[in-house]
Enzyme design. Structure first.
Site, PDB file in Angstrom:
ATOM      1  N   CYS A 387      40.628  36.804  37.080  1.00 30.11           N
ATOM      2  CA  CYS A 387      40.548  35.678  38.013  1.00 30.11           C
ATOM      3  C   CYS A 387      39.479  35.946  39.088  1.00 30.11           C
ATOM      4  O   CYS A 387      38.301  35.866  38.777  1.00 30.11           O
ATOM      5  CB  CYS A 387      41.923  35.366  38.589  1.00 30.11           C
ATOM      6  SG  CYS A 387      42.051  33.651  39.097  1.00 30.11           S
ATOM      7  N   HIS A 513      45.274  34.695  33.896  1.00 30.26           N
ATOM      8  CA  HIS A 513      46.023  35.917  34.206  1.00 30.26           C
ATOM      9  C   HIS A 513      46.736  36.443  32.955  1.00 30.26           C
ATOM     10  O   HIS A 513      47.900  36.083  32.721  1.00 30.26           O
ATOM     11  CB  HIS A 513      47.063  35.638  35.290  1.00 30.26           C
ATOM     12  CG  HIS A 513      46.473  35.334  36.616  1.00 30.26           C
ATOM     13  ND1 HIS A 513      46.379  36.266  37.614  1.00 30.26           N
ATOM     14  CD2 HIS A 513      45.934  34.190  37.114  1.00 30.26           C
ATOM     15  CE1 HIS A 513      45.814  35.711  38.672  1.00 30.26           C
ATOM     16  NE2 HIS A 513      45.539  34.453  38.396  1.00 30.26           N
ATOM     17  N   GLU A 515      48.039  39.219  32.497  1.00 28.94           N
ATOM     18  CA  GLU A 515      49.169  40.093  32.838  1.00 28.94           C
ATOM     19  C   GLU A 515      50.519  39.376  32.807  1.00 28.94           C
ATOM     20  O   GLU A 515      51.542  40.004  32.556  1.00 28.94           O
ATOM     21  CB  GLU A 515      48.940  40.742  34.218  1.00 28.94           C
ATOM     22  CG  GLU A 515      49.027  39.823  35.429  1.00 28.94           C
ATOM     23  CD  GLU A 515      47.715  39.114  35.785  1.00 28.94           C
ATOM     24  OE1 GLU A 515      46.865  38.966  34.889  1.00 28.94           O
ATOM     25  OE2 GLU A 515      47.565  38.668  36.942  1.00 28.94           O
TER      26      GLU A 515
HETATM   27  N1  GLN Z   1      40.629  32.739  44.885  1.00 29.53           N
HETATM   28  C1  GLN Z   1      40.172  32.429  43.565  1.00 29.53           C
HETATM   29  C2  GLN Z   1      40.409  30.980  43.196  1.00 29.53           C
HETATM   30  O1  GLN Z   1      41.216  30.312  43.797  1.00 29.53           O
HETATM   31  C3  GLN Z   1      40.805  33.359  42.554  1.00 29.53           C
HETATM   32  C4  GLN Z   1      42.279  33.180  42.439  1.00 29.53           C
HETATM   33  C5  GLN Z   1      42.972  34.325  41.735  1.00 29.53           C
HETATM   34  O2  GLN Z   1      42.440  35.423  41.619  1.00 29.53           O
HETATM   35  N2  GLN Z   1      44.203  34.086  41.298  1.00 29.53           N
HETATM   36  O3  GLN Z   1      39.804  30.497  42.283  1.00 29.53           O
END
Ligand code: GLN
Length: 545
Positions: A387, A513, A515
């Site tokens: 992310c 994600h 994970e």
């Molecule tokens: N802050 C970033 C976004 O909103 C990444 C979010 C995250 O790592 N879950 O896109």
């Protein structure tokens, strides 16, 4: 829809202190019941006023877990999924905020017209409704409801009262209360102490609840005398005093609970035939591999909330699963991203076999993450960016390879001349911050010629998301010309989901994600292949030395 009359309800409460591991005990009991062939789910009730933990800083409450249907939930749901290998949903996590929100919405609509709206019956009715609804919609044999917090807290009282009422309504043979407490060991006196447990059960009794089973967390084995004392003073039979001794791994707990007969006693109390005891062979196999690993590697994980070990729970667990899959012990060193700069990178990453940059929000620590990516890219060290980790990889590549020194994400620099990461179109007009990100499962189609495809072995995958910002497609031709490729895309919105540097040993950034979907008996393919790449790298280094 009417109630499923066969469903049994198990409530898990906690006493003495928080952090005793109610989530792990709930998941372990659920695992044992599942292994006996029952249909079971676990629900977490959180007595705070946030609608969900999505708006909480991880320092406050640990990781925010995300379900397929896009709920931002308590991290215990991650444990439930990892143990049971079945997905949870919005209905599996209920907060006081959510309960009040629906009661107040109904009040405004006039649903209670003419009535005074009160904690009892309206709030308690709403709590009971949420518990029974879960049983109805999934045709379950058991619903295990874990009440967050500690008995005696003002804020958990409506939940305790709802359990009291529900037990009366359901009948005492259809429900059960398991109370988890602590038996502290006083080193000076060389004694385990039962008084906190007695007091905590007394608190429950004051609220009209007699627990049926007591699970006692302890660092030393409980003698028969201790068990007898607790049984006598807390009105339970001695076989219902269960020891929960500190374990080396949380994954041992189902086996420890089996040894203590937690599942057997539960079934007996609910008048359910025992059937065949569970063999748990896959589980035991996992544990024996976990404790006997041939290889060993060092991973550095960079994040901004590393001081709190629960902040990246699912990532840490995904590493454990992937380690077992590779017969490899993983030493993870979590580094605070703010500490990383050009002067100390060499020192930090000495002897590192793989580098992970974790998800995150906001500006703090971002430059340290970008420096980390640069190190991984230039030194050809296996890299996984999740992310914000992918977004940092994109920024780093733009600055240092594409020669766009002012490249940034508009999250960090709203007027950057080179917004290589930009807010998603549908996010631009959102004003409320709670529950409004791109959340939950979306599909992604993979290029066959990629590390990702090699890991998943299929082109269509589905992964969970939690973000507002995204790779800016205007820059894609430039990135690909220089060797950083989009190898996974969401077909509906044409969003870039995975990027890889072809010339690199293993450099993968994902917008989702992974994970959240790693489980004990189904380790996540990307983590498995990241660890494989790190292990191969280590072996190559040793050979060439
Ligand atoms: N802050 C970033 C976004 O909103 C990444 C979010 C995250 O790592 N879950 O896109």
């Amino acid at each position: 829809m009417s109630d499923n009359l066969n469903t049994k309800y198990i409530f898990i409460t906690g006493g003495v202190t928080s952090s005793l591991g109610k989530g792990i005990i709930s998941a372990s009991l659920a695992k044992l019941l599942q292994a006996r062939g029952f249909n079971v789910t676990i629900q977490k009730m959180d007595p705070y006023l946030n609608i969900d933990p999505g708006t909480l800083n991880p320092y406050e409450h640990g990781e925010c877990f995300v379900t397929d249907d896009g709920a931002e939930t308590d991290l215990d749901l991650g444990h439930y999924e990892r143990f049971l290998n079945i997905p949870t949903s919005k209905a599996n996590n209920v907060t006081t905020g959510l309960i009040y929100q629906s009661v107040i919405t109904k009040e405004r609509k006039g649903d209670y017209l003419g009535k005074t709206v009160q904690i009892i019956p309206h709030i308690t009715d709403e709590i009971k409704f949420r518990i029974r609804k879960l049983a109805r919609t999934n045709n379950l044999d058991f619903v295990i409801t874990e009440i967050g917090g500690t008995v005696g807290d003002i804020e958990s009282l409506p939940f305790i009262e709802a359990i009291r009422q529900l037990r009366w309504e359901l009948g005492y043979k259809n429900s059960l209360v398991i109370h988890l407490t602590l038996v502290p060991y006083l080193a000076a006196a060389k004694e385990l102490k039962t008084k906190p447990t007695q007091h905590s059960v007394k608190l429950l009794l004051e609220n009209g609840i007699q627990p049926d089973i007591l699970v006692l967390r302890t660092e030393k084995s409980l003698s028969n005398d201790i068990r007898r004392k607790v049984a006598q003073f807390c009105n339970v039979d001695i076989s219902s005093v269960i020891e929960s001794i500190d374990a080396k791994s949380i994954y041992e707990v189902p086996l420890l609970m089996f040894k203590e007969k937690l599942d057997e006693i539960t079934l007996t109390k609910l008048d359910i035939p025992q059937g065949e005891p569970p063999t748990l062979s896959k589980w035991k196999n996992f544990l024996s591999k976990l404790y006997n690993q041939t290889h060993e590697i060092n991973i550095v994980a960079v994040g901004k909330y590393v001081e709190l070990q629960d902040a990246y729970k699912s990532i840490s667990e995904a590493f454990i699963h992937a380690g077992v899959a590779n017969d490899c012990k993983i030493n993870i060193k979590w580094i605070q991203s703010e500490k990383i700069n050009d002067n100390i990178v060499n020192q930090i990453f000495e002897n590192t076999d793989g580098i992970l940059v974790a998800p995150g929000f906001g500006h703090r620590g971002i430059e340290g993450k970008i420096t980390t990516v640069k190190y991984a890219r230039e030194n050809n060290i296996p890299f996984l960016g999740i992310c914000l980790g992918l977004q940092c990889a994109v920024i780093e590549f733009a600055r240092n390879v594409l020669n766009l020194p002012d490249a940034n994400s508009t999250e960090m620099h709203p007027t950057t001349p080179n917004p290589v990461i930009d807010i998603m179109e549908h996010q631009k007009h959102i004003t409320e911050l709670g529950g409004t990100m791109r959340l939950g499962a979306y599909t992604c189609v993979l290029n066959e010629n990629s590390n990702a495809f090699e890991a998943y072995q299929q082109t269509n995958i589905s992964e969970r998301h939690r973000h507002r910002y995204e790779f800016n497609n205007e820059y894609l031709p430039l990135f690909e010309e220089h060797g950083f490729f989009a190898v996974g895309r969401n077909p509906e919105a044409d969003l870039v989901e995975i990027m890889e540097i072809k010339e690199h040993r293993w450099f993968v950034g994902v917008q989702f994600h992974p994970e959240y979907k790693s489980r004990v008996i189904q380790p996540h393919p990307l983590f498995v292949n990241f660890i494989k790449a790190a292990l191969n790298y280590k072996i190559q280094k040793t050979v060439s030395n």
